[in-house]
Design an enzyme around this catalytic site. Structure first.
Site, PDB file in Angstrom:
ATOM      1  N   GLU A 768     -28.638  30.518 -36.078  1.00  0.00           N
ATOM      2  CA  GLU A 768     -27.455  29.597 -36.717  1.00  0.00           C
ATOM      3  C   GLU A 768     -28.195  28.240 -36.452  1.00  0.00           C
ATOM      4  O   GLU A 768     -28.678  27.789 -35.563  1.00  0.00           O
ATOM      5  CB  GLU A 768     -26.048  29.883 -35.673  1.00  0.00           C
ATOM      6  CG  GLU A 768     -25.073  29.047 -36.517  1.00  0.00           C
ATOM      7  CD  GLU A 768     -24.244  28.155 -35.760  1.00  0.00           C
ATOM      8  OE1 GLU A 768     -24.508  27.081 -36.199  1.00  0.00           O
ATOM      9  OE2 GLU A 768     -23.845  28.739 -34.989  1.00  0.00           O
ATOM     10  N   CYS A 802     -23.289  21.046 -35.199  1.00  0.00           N
ATOM     11  CA  CYS A 802     -24.182  21.400 -36.390  1.00  0.00           C
ATOM     12  C   CYS A 802     -23.051  21.240 -37.375  1.00  0.00           C
ATOM     13  O   CYS A 802     -23.408  21.086 -38.810  1.00  0.00           O
ATOM     14  CB  CYS A 802     -24.527  23.074 -36.335  1.00  0.00           C
ATOM     15  SG  CYS A 802     -24.454  23.698 -34.633  1.00  0.00           S
TER      16      CYS A 802
END
Ligand SMILES: Cc1cc2nc3c(=O)[nH]c(=O)nc-3n(C[C@H](O)[C@H](O)[C@H](O)COP(=O)(O)OP(=O)(O)OC[C@H]3O[C@@H](n4cnc5c(N)ncnc54)[C@H](O)[C@@H]3O)c2cc1C
Length: 1014
Positions: A768, A802
């Site tokens: 990720e 993120c």
């Protein structure tokens, strides 16, 4: 006329924080029991009904005109597609600056409703014809609009706009205070006992400019009322006055900003009080959201203290109390206490409360212990009467003002007041909102005994939209009195039924599952903390003060080798433990963590420099991961029997792969660390866990907790150290059966290459990574909502998520206003020590990050247009290292953004024309993590979400804070491999699969078939 008795300094000292009211989350049954006890043996309800019956009859005999709200909502209830369309149009259409978008919005909303079914009666007027016409002319889909159709559409949109303006005007007394006052004068000619409290409409302030504008508008209104009333000596009770919202006068009217509230907001309110007191008018502070309740009382008492010294004879100061709050009675008593302590008499407006739906949602989102408001309508009604009883009891120090449109409530009140010996007008008054309850009050006031004050909103069309929607919701709710009154099918007995008899009974009477039970019986929601509540905040503050970060030794090469050998040999035992046992251990870890919120918040603040709100959210996420993956494992990893031919059995099983390497980042040192590790463990893998170099202590503590829950020593080993050595060593190890990584795209690539170069099995990599996350805003969006979402998404956690917003794409038609508001909101952010509740933005993680971000910012200062930046106070900068001020730049094109800057840096691009092209450009950036859409055109939101090659799409909200099992998180393209963390497909990737086929006929025949089975 009140003249000041003494001059006082402008500043207001900040009182020490203390909990004034009982704990907010009382079980509803307890709060209700207290209200019932306080209410005592209320008047015979049959008499209440008889008292109100003639009012109902009279109102129903003279139905409201076709264009009135009641009629409208009767025809198109808010629960119907038509009602909803009407509400959406009312909320947005008037503010849309460009014709194209106005047409698209109207087509979208009218397209999903069916206005043709009307009987031509009530809705045959302007609104009906406008909407029916719109339907005929408007294109079905935005892009189909041909020239002719478009010409038609324009006309129809204009008609719809006009209809909504008329709708709105029902609730607004005038566009200016002067206009409103002359309207008030003409209403008073018909009903002498009318008084007015003017309300200057608008959204809550987001910027200092907004706040100053509101202040000026309130000041002007008071001045105008004062001039019109002249020197009035009757007392403020019978005078007109003003209602103010504190959130309009200060953009940071919130508990976390107490110091600023006292320093900046109070002097503003005081300036209005001086005007009102001097003119002997009344000034009432409106009640807002529950999380401002304690603060509002602090503000109220500080102002009261000064009033008692400066205008001791003024009796016009007051506030609104919401009966739907379970603490309402305590509030009434507290206000009476303040009055007595300061030798004053207040005007107290008792309302039921206007933010009920929002309060329920907030409590669920925050995982609070209970609801701060009643969840059954009759409970609010009972609480209202109990508060009324209490107010009547306090009337030496309080002038009660009963604000309701409910004939049953009014009837009960007037009887209660009579029993208490209170005279209408002299000892109390009734209140209603302009545009509501006119019919009932025409009857109630008919004999000239009662006085009624009208809450009278003043403002331009643009300002009334939010208010209009609240009124539409209120009038349209099935439980609402006004709604039922308009429906002749509802018999008078039902309409006026006793709320006391309709109360729920039992111990757990909440109408919805409590926030902890949000996910049903299976999985308990993580426990949150309400940081505005001192009782809940104190343990966190103490934990932070007492936390010391323990050193965590780095792993040597020999230790890595030993760890991998241990984990390899531990795998057999751990992976063959029954699934239910592994799940129970992980679930227990979740429970332990849930109970140690404060301790982990302390660690997160000290080691990762996270702000308090972020810490609470992170611990909750980690708890949710434990519980969710434990549940998922049991549901999805259970052995499955597969269909096949007779004489054979086929079974599919999933099991752990071996030693999983979990490499996690510093930005979520607990949640991502725990999520990876428990997913790998619960599926039967053993785990080599490598936390980020910057945050090993949080990880170590989590490992200890997992051990305490029952994870064996040889199933999980923490290996701290640099990525280049420890991380790379683990990835390269031949025994590594899979890697789970969260971090930068660059490092993910390195890991991918390292794995590809190895001999032996090809193992899975779950990565990720980052994103160039965009938010697309069209011209139907509400700028205030956009700004809230932008500021939270771009700057919260200092932009070190993120999911954080990097690129705001805003429609040209509203760009200037939105940018100006973002700039203003940025100026109000507080950058500093993350341990302080007041801090919005803490430091970035380390020197390397600080230098990197600073370099980018310097480049952007040269190459892009600076839009705004937050000022970091010198004292904060000196005390806290590595503070980066939130900053925003404008770029000419979307493609000019090339790189993720992991900090509080926002890029803004304007767009116009084809909205789909904007999404294509965003897709072309190659990342696909999060995407925000702000539009009121539902079909547009759905289409754009479909087109976006992006993992998490958020419509009309912020784009951070994905919740486990609710918003499974993870991207595509350069943003990651999937599967999504916290989603139903995650665990499979940690598993190997085995199919077992047994020839059950091998022993010579198919016994089952022969015995008559299949
Ligand atoms: C003069 C005036 C000033 C006002 N100022 C404020 C203010 O400062 N702050 C504010 O918040 N509101 C304020 N209001 C709005 C007020 O809250 C609503 O108009 C009022 O709640 C409507 O109540 P009612 O008695 O007229 O109608 P009713 O139909 O009897 O009651 C409706 C109310 O019941 C409550 N309710 C609805 N469903 C449920 C449920 N399932 N469980 C529990 N409770 C439920 C809600 O409060 C809802 O508004 C003001 C109203 C007036 C008249």
């Amino acid at each position: 006329m009140n003249t000041p008795t003494q001059t006082v300094p402008a500043s207001f000292p900040v009182p020490a924080a203390h909990q004034r009211l009982p704990f907010a989350y009382l079980p509803e049954a307890q709060a209700l029991a207290a209200a019932r006890a306080r209410l005592g043996a209320v008047t015979e309800w049959a008499a209440v009904i008889e008292h109100a019956r003639p009012w109902i009859r009279a109102v129903r005999e003279k139905p409201a005109p076709f264009w009135a709200m009641e009629s409208l909502l009767k025809e198109y209830p808010i629960s119907s597609a038509e009602g909803l369309a009407l509400m959406r149009l009312a909320e947005a259409l008037l503010r849309v600056p460009d014709v194209e978008t106005a047409v698209a919005l109207t087509a979208d909303q009218l397209g999903r409703a069916d206005f043709d079914q009307t009987d031509g009666g009530v809705w045959a007027g302007l609104s009906a014809s406008a909407i029916a016409m719109s339907k005929k002319f408007l294109p079905g889909a935005e892009e189909e609009a041909g020239l002719l159709k478009r010409l038609g559409a324009r006309t129809v949109v204009a008609a719809t706009v006009r209809a909504i303006q008329l709708l709105g005007r029902q609730f607004v007394l005038g566009r200016t205070i002067g206009e409103a006052m002359s309207e008030a004068a003409s209403q008073r000619k018909a009903l002498a006992n009318l008084r007015f409290s003017y309300d200057m409409l608008g959204e809550g302030a987001r910027t200092e400019d907004d706040a100053r504008r509101y202040l000026a508008s309130y000041a002007n209104a008071i001045k105008t009322i004062a001039v019109a009333q002249g020197t009035q000596t009757r007392g403020p009770e019978s005078a007109d006055g003003i209602s103010i919202k504190l959130s309009a006068l200060f953009s940071r009217y919130e508990d976390a900003q107490r110091e600023r509230v006292f320093a900046e907001l109070l002097p503003r309110v005081w300036s209005l009080i001086e005007q009102a007191a001097t003119a002997n008018l009344n000034l009432t502070i409106d009640a807002e959201e529950v999380d401002r309740l304690e603060l509002s009382l602090e503000v109220f008492e500080a102002l009261a203290a000064r009033i008692s010294r400066t205008y001791p004879h003024w009796r016009g100061f007051g506030l609104a109390v919401q009966a739907y709050q379970t603490r309402a009675l305590a509030v009434v008593d507290e206000v009476a206490r303040i009055a007595r302590d300061h030798g004053l008499r207040f005007m107290v407006r008792l309302v039921k409360g206007a933010y009920w739906d929002g309060e329920i949602k907030r409590a669920q989102e925050q995982g609070l212990a209970g609801y701060p408001v009643y969840t059954h309508k009759p409970h609010t009604d009972v609480s209202y009467l109990a508060c009324a009883q209490a107010l009547l009891g306090h009337r030496k120090v309080i002038y009660p003002q009963f604000a309701t449109h409910n004939a049953g409530t009014i009837s009960a009140l007037t009887r209660m007041a009579a029993q208490a010996g209170a005279e209408p007008d002299q000892d109390y008054e009734m209140q209603r909102l302009h545009g509501m309850g006119d019919g009932i009050y025409r009857e109630v006031l008919a004999d000239g005994q009662m006085a009624c004050r009208v809450y009278a909103p003043v403002g331009e069309h643009r300002d009334l939209l939010a208010y209009l929607v609240r009124r539409l919701l209120e009038n349209g709710a099935n439980s609402s009195f006004v709604h039922q009154l308009a429906d002749e099918q509802v018999p008078t007995e039902a309409l006026l039924g006793s709320p006391l008899e309709a109360c729920a009974t039992g111990e757990h009477i909440e109408a919805f599952p409590l926030p902890h039970a949000l996910y049903g019986a299976g999985r308990r929601n993580s426990t949150g903390a309400d940081l505005t509540c001192l009782v809940q905040r104190r343990p966190l503050d103490e934990a932070i003060a007492n936390t010391r970060i323990p050193p965590v030794p780095e792993a040597s090469t020999a230790q890595i080798e030993l760890a991998m050998a241990t984990l390899q040999s531990g795998f057999d035992t751990w992976s063959t433990r029954p699934l239910a046992e592994r799940a129970a251990i992980i679930r227990k870890a979740g429970d332990l963590l849930d109970a140690r919120l404060a301790e982990f918040c302390g660690l997160l603040v000290k080691e990762a420099h996270k702000t308090l709100g972020d810490c609470v959210a992170e611990v909750r996420e980690a708890v949710d991961f434990c519980r969710y993956y434990a549940d998922q494992a049991e549901q999805r990893l259970a052995e499955q029997t597969l269909p096949g031919p007779t004489g054979e059995s086929n079974t599919l099983r999933l099991h752990g792969r071996g030693v999983f390497v979990c490499i996690s980042p510093w930005n979520f040192p607990l949640a991502i660390f725990a999520g990876q590790v428990v997913a790998a463990l619960v599926t039967g893998n053993t785990v080599a866990a490598k936390p980020a170099e910057q945050t090993p202590a949080v990880a170590q503590r989590m490992v200890e907790l997992l051990r305490e829950a029952g994870v064996p020593d040889d199933a999980l080993i923490l290996l701290h150290g640099p990525g280049e050595t420890v991380g790379a060593g683990l990835v390269a190890d031949a025994r590594t059966a899979g890697v789970c990584f969260t971090g930068s795209t660059q490092v993910a690539r390195l890991i991918n290459r390292a794995l590809a170069q190895k001999d032996g099995p090809i193992v899975p990599l779950i990565a990720e990574t980052g994103g160039l996350n965009a938010m697309l805003v069209d011209s139907t969006a509400l700028p205030e909502q956009v700004v809230d979402a932008v500021v939270q998404s771009a700057f919260r956690s200092a932009g070190q998520r993120c999911s954080a917003l990097r690129l705001l794409c805003v429609h040209e038609g509203i760009a200037d206003g939105v940018i100006e508001m973002i700039k203003g909101a940025m100026a109000e952010l507080s950058v500093g020590d993350p341990a302080l509740l007041a801090t919005d933005v803490g430091p970035v993680i380390d020197d390397e990050a600080f230098t990197g971000i600073s370099r980018h910012v310097e480049r952007l200062r040269r190459e892009a247009k600076l839009l705004g930046e937050t000022v970091v106070p010198a004292a904060s900068a000196a005390a806290v290292p590595r503070l980066v001020a939130p900053i925003a730049f404008e770029l000419p094109r979307i493609s000019d953004l090339r790189q993720e800057i992991f900090g509080p840096v926002l890029h803004v691009v304007r767009w116009s024309g084809d909205v789909d092209a904007v999404v294509r450009e965003i897709n072309a950036l190659g990342y696909g993590l999060t995407f925000g859409i702000q539009t009121r055109i539902d079909s547009r939101a759905a289409r754009l979400a479909h087109q976006a090659r992006i993992g998490n799409v958020y419509v009309n909200r912020n784009m951070i804070g994905a919740v486990v099992g609710v918003q499974p998180f993870g991207g595509e393209g350069l943003s990651g491999t999937g599967p999504k963390a916290g989603g139903p497909h995650y665990l499979y990737r940690f598993c190997a699969e085995q199919t077992v086929t047994i020839n059950t006929a091998a022993a010579g025949g198919n016994a089952t078939l022969l015995a008559g089975g299949h």
